[in-house]
Motif scaffolding. Structure first.
Motif, PDB file in Angstrom:
ATOM      1  N   GLU A  94       6.478  -7.436   9.651  1.00 34.52           N
ATOM      2  CA  GLU A  94       7.042  -6.358   8.852  1.00 34.52           C
ATOM      3  C   GLU A  94       8.528  -6.162   9.182  1.00 34.52           C
ATOM      4  OE1 GLU A  94       5.315  -4.174   6.481  1.00 34.52           O
ATOM      5  OE2 GLU A  94       4.132  -6.014   6.547  1.00 34.52           O
ATOM      6  N   ARG A 111      10.491  -9.032   7.574  1.00 40.22           N
ATOM      7  CA  ARG A 111      10.594  -8.825   6.135  1.00 40.22           C
ATOM      8  C   ARG A 111      11.574  -7.699   5.810  1.00 40.22           C
ATOM      9  NH1 ARG A 111       8.433  -5.224   3.212  1.00 40.22           N
ATOM     10  NH2 ARG A 111       6.905  -4.536   4.734  1.00 40.22           N
ATOM     11  N   ASN A 120       8.545  -6.661  -0.728  1.00 41.25           N
ATOM     12  CA  ASN A 120       7.340  -5.876  -0.430  1.00 41.25           C
ATOM     13  C   ASN A 120       6.566  -5.682  -1.714  1.00 41.25           C
ATOM     14  OD1 ASN A 120       5.468  -4.468   1.019  1.00 41.25           O
ATOM     15  ND2 ASN A 120       6.743  -2.688   1.438  1.00 41.25           N
ATOM     16  N   ILE A 158       5.259 -11.577  -2.161  1.00 41.52           N
ATOM     17  CA  ILE A 158       6.442 -11.409  -1.325  1.00 41.52           C
ATOM     18  C   ILE A 158       7.165 -12.744  -1.147  1.00 41.52           C
ATOM     19  CG2 ILE A 158       7.183 -10.861   1.030  1.00 41.52           C
ATOM     20  CD1 ILE A 158       5.013  -8.754   1.115  1.00 41.52           C
ATOM     21  N   GLY A 203       0.175  -9.029   0.486  1.00 41.25           N
ATOM     22  CA  GLY A 203       1.240  -8.180   0.986  1.00 41.25           C
ATOM     23  C   GLY A 203       1.515  -8.308   2.459  1.00 41.25           C
TER      24      GLY A 203
END
Length: 510
Positions: A87, A90, A218, A291, A348
């Motif tokens: 996360e 990203r 996202n 993504i 995701g």
């Protein structure tokens, strides 16, 4: 020629777990007028998932926005736990700079190293925020020296080491460019931090002659318009209803349409007719977008590089519940339902992998660590799934004909009297001590690198080389910090993320 949008700033907040990222965003939103006077707002407002609120940690990167002195600040809140490092990676693709938070007492910890390395690799300008300076055990000068040492250890160049410093008490909503031990922060708000952010974080740049390029960073979903692609617009403009080119991850290009377009204002998504370069938008209209893909001009599609993150380090098997009492608690029991749910998670979650096994009703799920996998299992259980979960296993990799395994950095704060016992215990794990720092007040910090494996795996590490030496740098799979209490330090090291993983699996049943 590149132009800049001086009315926008995109910044991510990165730090080790529990150093105050989400709390700082709360204070920013309150002081920007995002909430009306007297409005009842939960603390850590961006931690919206049930598990995030129960565990007190951030699991998913989320973005919000506020306005300050006529500039829109798009802020990305990232997880502080190493298991959710995907996360962080990203989130860094969406921004032009970062705020690095460091606790004024604990200093830079293992996850601080991980997120800082990613920011340095991306060449993002940085502001150091020394948070919690009001703590009675704050050691601000020593912590700043440790941050400089960390920069040097990560091979930062001269331009990257020259960063501004701001002192902050996020809980009280105060920040200052000066620090005095007698009165840590005289200012009454976060103006010093926000002014520094506008000055030091560059505005997004774009080429006015370049066709549309927007990178999908996202995903979200709406009950009214379906899947939403969260995008950072790199060049050009995107308009509601316009035809676009959907540059897919497999290299193909398909025609699509921007059915709806939204921008973020504080915590709300509002409809927008058009968005320009540098903006972070949510677009509806492509049901299968994922993504890392690119939205481009249909007349001149130019795909951006697909987002890549570090490889998984651990795996578990997940399959159908074959126990004698199966079917008594859950509603979703079949292999088809479980496989569909795992496939949906991959859409995701950029750091998970799902692999087939020899059994048609069991799959190998690969992730960054036990907590990430435990959170997935707990979410599925709350959704009504019944399943079996195997023992976590370390993923090995073959490099130049030799087997390698990941290693983890373990940072332990231990009283002076117990340093010998703890170092002997770590030596039994066939790790390597990197350094020891005396923090004063009778405490020392031991930084150790140990094989990334469960203790039940026995002498596995003696047969497998540490995964590393790729380009001269070891590959860290996990970054943990523990604080050892004297009554237990001889037999048990309390590692925060190991406890979190167990708690997630043993959560209350509904």
């Amino acid at each position: 020629m590149l132009l800049s949008r001086d009315d926008i700033r995109n910044v991510a907040i990165i730090a080790h777990v529990d150093h105050g990222k989400t709390t700082l965003i709360d204070a920013m939103l309150w002081q920007s007028g995002a909430f009306r006077a007297g409005q009842e707002v939960a603390t850590r407002v961006l931690d919206s998932m049930d598990l995030e609120r129960e565990k007190g940690i951030t699991i998913l990167a989320k973005n919000t926005s506020l306005r300050y002195r006529g500039v829109k600040l798009n802020i990305v809140d990232t997880p502080g736990h190493a298991d959710f490092g995907g996360e962080v990676e990203r989130g860094l693709t969406m921004v032009d700079g970062v705020l690095l938070l460091v606790d004024a007492s604990e200093g830079p910890l293992p996850q601080t190293r991980f997120v800082l390395r990613k920011a340095l690799d991306a060449r993002l300008p940085l502001i150091l925020v020394v948070n919690k300076v009001d703590r009675p055990d704050a050691r601000v000068a020593e912590v700043i020296d440790e941050v400089y040492e960390l920069f040097l250890d990560l091979d930062a160049d001269e331009s990257q080491i020259e960063f501004p410093i701001v002192y902050c008490n996020a809980k009280a909503g105060r920040a200052s460019l000066r620090y005095e031990q007698a009165e840590p922060i005289a200012e009454r708000d976060l103006s010093a931090l926000l002014d520094l952010l506008l000055e030091h974080i560059p505005a997004p740049t774009y080429d006015p002659a370049h066709p549309l390029q927007a990178l999908v960073t996202n995903l979200d979903a709406s009950p009214y318009v379906g899947r939403l692609a969260i995008c950072r617009v790199r060049h050009g403009h995107i308009r509601r209803g316009q035809p676009i080119a959907w540059c897919r991850a497999d290299g193909s290009i398909a025609r699509a349409q921007a059915a709806e377009l939204y921008v973020t204002e504080a915590l709300e998504r509002v409809e927008a007719a058009e968005a320009g370069p540098g903006e972070i938008v949510a677009m509806a209209g492509i049901a299968e977008v994922t993504i890392g893909e690119t939205l481009a001009d249909p007349e001149d599609p130019r795909p951006l590089e697909v987002i890549t993150v570090d490889e998984p380090a651990m795996s578990v098997t997940i399959g159908v519940n074959t126990a004698p009492l199966a079917g008594r608690e859950g509603k979703k029991l079949t292999a088809r339902q479980i496989h569909s749910r795992l496939a949906a998670e991959l859409v995701g979650n950029v750091s998970l992998r799902v692999r087939d096994t020899e059994r048609p009703d069991t799959w190998e799920v690969q992730g960054r660590g036990e907590l990430q996998l435990a959170v997935l299992v707990e979410m599925m259980r709350r959704e009504g799934f019944e399943l079996t979960v195997g023992q976590p296993r370390v993923l090995e990799r073959e490099i130049e004909g030799e087997r390698h395994e990941p290693v983890e950095r373990l940072s332990i704060d231990v009283p002076d009297d117990y340093v010998g016992a703890v170092t002997q215990m770590l030596a039994a794990r066939k790790g390597r001590m990197e350094h020891m720092t005396n923090h004063g007040s009778g405490w020392d910090r031991i930084s150790h690198r140990v094989p990334h494996r469960d203790a039940r795996h026995g002498d596995h590490a003696s047969r497998v080389r540490p995964l590393g030496a790729v380009g001269g740098r070891a590959v860290d799979a996990q970054h943990r910090h523990a604080r050892v209490r004297p009554p237990r330090c001889h037999g048990d090291v309390l590692v925060d993320d190991a406890a979190g993983a167990g708690d997630a699996v043993r959560g209350p049943r509904r």
